[in-house]
Write a protein that holds these residues in place. Structure first.
Motif, PDB file in Angstrom:
ATOM      1  N   ASP A 197      33.142  32.965  95.560  1.00  0.00           N
ATOM      2  CA  ASP A 197      33.709  32.631  96.870  1.00  0.00           C
ATOM      3  C   ASP A 197      35.203  32.323  96.758  1.00  0.00           C
ATOM      4  OD1 ASP A 197      33.734  32.257  99.608  1.00  0.00           O
ATOM      5  OD2 ASP A 197      33.146  30.134  99.475  1.00  0.00           O
ATOM      6  N   VAL A 198      35.925  33.274  96.180  1.00  0.00           N
ATOM      7  CA  VAL A 198      37.351  33.123  95.928  1.00  0.00           C
ATOM      8  C   VAL A 198      38.152  33.673  97.112  1.00  0.00           C
ATOM      9  CG1 VAL A 198      39.218  33.830  94.372  1.00  0.00           C
ATOM     10  CG2 VAL A 198      36.986  33.256  93.435  1.00  0.00           C
ATOM     11  N   SER A 199      39.329  33.156  97.317  1.00  0.00           N
ATOM     12  CA  SER A 199      40.176  33.584  98.434  1.00  0.00           C
ATOM     13  C   SER A 199      40.574  35.052  98.295  1.00  0.00           C
ATOM     14  CB  SER A 199      41.443  32.728  98.503  1.00  0.00           C
ATOM     15  OG  SER A 199      42.294  33.021  97.402  1.00  0.00           O
ATOM     16  N   ALA A 200      40.997  35.640  99.401  1.00  0.00           N
ATOM     17  CA  ALA A 200      41.417  37.042  99.403  1.00  0.00           C
ATOM     18  C   ALA A 200      42.630  37.248  98.509  1.00  0.00           C
ATOM     19  CB  ALA A 200      41.724  37.485 100.832  1.00  0.00           C
ATOM     20  N   GLU A 201      43.555  36.299  98.515  1.00  0.00           N
ATOM     21  CA  GLU A 201      44.766  36.411  97.697  1.00  0.00           C
ATOM     22  C   GLU A 201      44.424  36.373  96.212  1.00  0.00           C
ATOM     23  OE1 GLU A 201      45.634  35.168 101.700  1.00  0.00           O
ATOM     24  OE2 GLU A 201      44.334  34.240 100.196  1.00  0.00           O
ATOM     25  N   GLU A 202      43.532  35.457  95.834  1.00  0.00           N
ATOM     26  CA  GLU A 202      43.110  35.340  94.442  1.00  0.00           C
ATOM     27  C   GLU A 202      42.348  36.592  94.010  1.00  0.00           C
ATOM     28  OE1 GLU A 202      44.189  32.708  91.932  1.00  0.00           O
ATOM     29  OE2 GLU A 202      43.167  31.405  93.372  1.00  0.00           O
ATOM     30  N   THR A 203      41.512  37.089  94.890  1.00  0.00           N
ATOM     31  CA  THR A 203      40.738  38.291  94.595  1.00  0.00           C
ATOM     32  C   THR A 203      41.652  39.482  94.345  1.00  0.00           C
ATOM     33  OG1 THR A 203      38.871  37.523  95.936  1.00  0.00           O
ATOM     34  CG2 THR A 203      38.989  39.892  95.483  1.00  0.00           C
ATOM     35  N   GLU A 204      42.652  39.635  95.197  1.00  0.00           N
ATOM     36  CA  GLU A 204      43.584  40.758  95.064  1.00  0.00           C
ATOM     37  C   GLU A 204      44.325  40.709  93.723  1.00  0.00           C
ATOM     38  OE1 GLU A 204      47.454  42.687  97.412  1.00  0.00           O
ATOM     39  OE2 GLU A 204      46.234  41.128  98.379  1.00  0.00           O
ATOM     40  N   LEU A 205      44.704  39.520  93.304  1.00  0.00           N
ATOM     41  CA  LEU A 205      45.410  39.358  92.035  1.00  0.00           C
ATOM     42  C   LEU A 205      44.524  39.738  90.849  1.00  0.00           C
ATOM     43  CD1 LEU A 205      48.177  38.375  90.964  1.00  0.00           C
ATOM     44  CD2 LEU A 205      47.123  36.117  90.669  1.00  0.00           C
ATOM     45  N   LEU A 206      43.290  39.285  90.862  1.00  0.00           N
ATOM     46  CA  LEU A 206      42.376  39.577  89.759  1.00  0.00           C
ATOM     47  C   LEU A 206      41.902  41.033  89.786  1.00  0.00           C
ATOM     48  CD1 LEU A 206      40.519  36.181  89.733  1.00  0.00           C
ATOM     49  CD2 LEU A 206      41.792  37.169  87.822  1.00  0.00           C
ATOM     50  N   GLU A 207      41.859  41.617  90.977  1.00  0.00           N
ATOM     51  CA  GLU A 207      41.585  43.053  91.065  1.00  0.00           C
ATOM     52  C   GLU A 207      42.708  43.847  90.418  1.00  0.00           C
ATOM     53  OE1 GLU A 207      38.880  43.602  95.112  1.00  0.00           O
ATOM     54  OE2 GLU A 207      41.065  43.551  95.270  1.00  0.00           O
ATOM     55  N   GLU A 208      43.949  43.382  90.612  1.00  0.00           N
ATOM     56  CA  GLU A 208      45.067  44.055  89.965  1.00  0.00           C
ATOM     57  C   GLU A 208      44.933  43.950  88.450  1.00  0.00           C
ATOM     58  OE1 GLU A 208      49.963  43.971  89.562  1.00  0.00           O
ATOM     59  OE2 GLU A 208      48.962  42.600  90.972  1.00  0.00           O
ATOM     60  N   TYR A 209      44.586  42.760  87.976  1.00  0.00           N
ATOM     61  CA  TYR A 209      44.371  42.576  86.535  1.00  0.00           C
ATOM     62  C   TYR A 209      43.339  43.570  86.008  1.00  0.00           C
ATOM     63  CZ  TYR A 209      41.696  40.959  82.548  1.00  0.00           C
ATOM     64  OH  TYR A 209      40.986  40.935  81.376  1.00  0.00           O
ATOM     65  N   ALA A 210      42.156  43.575  86.616  1.00  0.00           N
ATOM     66  CA  ALA A 210      41.067  44.425  86.132  1.00  0.00           C
ATOM     67  C   ALA A 210      41.376  45.901  86.311  1.00  0.00           C
ATOM     68  CB  ALA A 210      39.758  44.064  86.843  1.00  0.00           C
ATOM     69  N   GLY A 211      42.085  46.247  87.392  1.00  0.00           N
ATOM     70  CA  GLY A 211      42.462  47.641  87.609  1.00  0.00           C
ATOM     71  C   GLY A 211      43.419  48.142  86.546  1.00  0.00           C
ATOM     72  N   ASN A 212      44.360  47.285  86.142  1.00  0.00           N
ATOM     73  CA  ASN A 212      45.295  47.654  85.077  1.00  0.00           C
ATOM     74  C   ASN A 212      44.567  47.846  83.751  1.00  0.00           C
ATOM     75  OD1 ASN A 212      47.411  47.550  86.842  1.00  0.00           O
ATOM     76  ND2 ASN A 212      48.238  45.621  86.123  1.00  0.00           N
ATOM     77  N   VAL A 213      43.629  46.953  83.466  1.00  0.00           N
ATOM     78  CA  VAL A 213      42.829  47.086  82.249  1.00  0.00           C
ATOM     79  C   VAL A 213      42.022  48.383  82.286  1.00  0.00           C
ATOM     80  CG1 VAL A 213      40.900  46.124  80.922  1.00  0.00           C
ATOM     81  CG2 VAL A 213      42.680  44.614  81.788  1.00  0.00           C
ATOM     82  N   GLY A 214      41.430  48.662  83.440  1.00  0.00           N
ATOM     83  CA  GLY A 214      40.606  49.859  83.572  1.00  0.00           C
ATOM     84  C   GLY A 214      41.383  51.144  83.405  1.00  0.00           C
ATOM     85  N   LEU A 215      42.560  51.219  84.025  1.00  0.00           N
ATOM     86  CA  LEU A 215      43.370  52.428  83.911  1.00  0.00           C
ATOM     87  C   LEU A 215      43.887  52.604  82.486  1.00  0.00           C
ATOM     88  CD1 LEU A 215      44.640  54.889  85.180  1.00  0.00           C
ATOM     89  CD2 LEU A 215      46.535  53.463  85.981  1.00  0.00           C
ATOM     90  N   SER A 216      44.320  51.523  81.868  1.00  0.00           N
ATOM     91  CA  SER A 216      44.805  51.629  80.488  1.00  0.00           C
ATOM     92  C   SER A 216      43.674  52.030  79.553  1.00  0.00           C
ATOM     93  CB  SER A 216      45.422  50.301  80.032  1.00  0.00           C
ATOM     94  OG  SER A 216      44.454  49.282  79.948  1.00  0.00           O
ATOM     95  N   PHE A 217      42.472  51.560  79.835  1.00  0.00           N
ATOM     96  CA  PHE A 217      41.309  51.920  79.023  1.00  0.00           C
ATOM     97  C   PHE A 217      41.090  53.431  79.031  1.00  0.00           C
ATOM     98  CE2 PHE A 217      36.784  52.383  78.079  1.00  0.00           C
ATOM     99  CZ  PHE A 217      36.610  51.482  77.033  1.00  0.00           C
ATOM    100  N   GLN A 218      41.218  54.051  80.216  1.00  0.00           N
ATOM    101  CA  GLN A 218      41.024  55.492  80.321  1.00  0.00           C
ATOM    102  C   GLN A 218      42.173  56.264  79.671  1.00  0.00           C
ATOM    103  OE1 GLN A 218      38.343  57.461  81.485  1.00  0.00           O
ATOM    104  NE2 GLN A 218      39.633  58.920  80.393  1.00  0.00           N
TER     105      GLN A 218
END
Length: 294
Positions: A197-218
């Motif tokens: 139940d995290v805020s939208a702003e916090e979610t967006e930041l952590l999505e950026e983190y995970a998205g960067n990890v995911g793209l670099s992984f590929q």
């Protein structure tokens, strides 16, 4: 530095595997071949990256990880379904996965296809049985469906296959890699934040983190198909070039691809700095994920 991380990775992987084992029928239950094939692929020795990231992001906000463990199991099922189908002859046509024979090589293409289908269904089934509110279930299932469907993973995989041997621009390459790989890893942050139940702003930041990890992984996977070994990847080397697949090295070159990985991972680590000790193990994991693959 990484001793504690490896211990934690192993602990989380084993905990998630227990969840999976409890949910699945025994391998000797009818239909036996399906259940044997499923277990072979699920317990073939993967790192459990997606479930680990899900649980560790959730742990930034919540101490008790028990509520999210079934979702970790569901994501591993969903991921394994994609691997089984991806390895089939009419897609990537690979004989090895994680250093072991792929599902279709051991059990046949028909069993592999049905095993992947079964795991996809099981992933949704296990979420439906989670002891959380119906509202949370609906949000998680919606996210899973969008991530795995034609506007996500399936779409990325189709474009990957459809564009073999073709010249593509940077936008198309980004679409393929984002949807076939990075989007799934990014969704771990989304689902963890939904559960916590995290805020939208916090979610967006952590999505950026995970998205960067995911793209670099590929991107690293693309690079290792050129520079890696079978022992490092657990699968055949040089298949991307042979199949004329759309990759970062093919479009940007090796050095620029490596530069982009470094930039993505640095930004990912910068984001985690906000959470200090609460994200310490996740910070180490991000470093390890990058360094251990070169």
């Amino acid at each position: 530095m990484y001793k504690a991380l490896k211990k934690d990775l192993k602990k989380i992987r084993e905990t998630v595997n227990i969840q999976i084992d409890r949910f699945l029928p025994r391998k000797d239950e009818y239909p036996k071949n399906i259940h044997k094939a499923i277990r072979h692929s699920l317990f073939a020795g993967g790192k459990g990256i997606r479930s680990y990231m899900l649980i560790k992001i959730y742990s930034i906000f919540e101490k008790d990880i028990q509520p999210i463990l079934p979702l970790g199991a569901a994501l591993e099922m969903l991921h394994t379904y994609t691997l089984i189908h991806d390895d089939l002859p009419y897609l990537d046509n690979d004989d090895f996965r994680r250093g072991k024979p792929t599902c279709h090589k051991l059990f046949g293409e028909d069993i592999a296809l049905l095993s992947g289908d079964t795991l996809l269904i099981y992933a949704y089934d296990i979420v439906s049985q989670m002891e959380i509110s119906d509202k949370l279930k609906a949000k998680i299932l919606e996210k899973m469906s969008k991530m795995a469907g034609p506007c996500g993973l399936v779409g990325g995989q189709w474009e990957d296959v459809n564009n073999q041997g073709k010249k593509v621009d940077k936008a198309k390459l980004a679409y393929i890699h984002t949807n076939k790989t990075a989007g799934f890893i990014q969704s771990t942050a989304t689902m963890a934040c939904i559960m916590a139940d995290v805020s939208a702003e916090e979610t967006e930041l952590l999505e950026e983190y995970a998205g960067n990890v995911g793209l670099s992984f590929q991107i690293v996977d693309d690079i290792l198909d050129i520079e890696g070994t079978f022992q490092e990847r657990g699968k055949t080397i040089g298949k991307d070039e042979e199949a004329q697949k759309v990759t970062y090295p093919a479009l940007y070159g090796l050095q620029e691809s490596k530069n982009q990985v470094e930039q993505l991972m640095q930004r990912a680590k910068d984001i985690l700095n906000k959470y200090h000790d609460k994200a310490l193990m996740l910070q180490r994991f991000t470093d390890y994920l990058y360094l251990s693959r070169w």
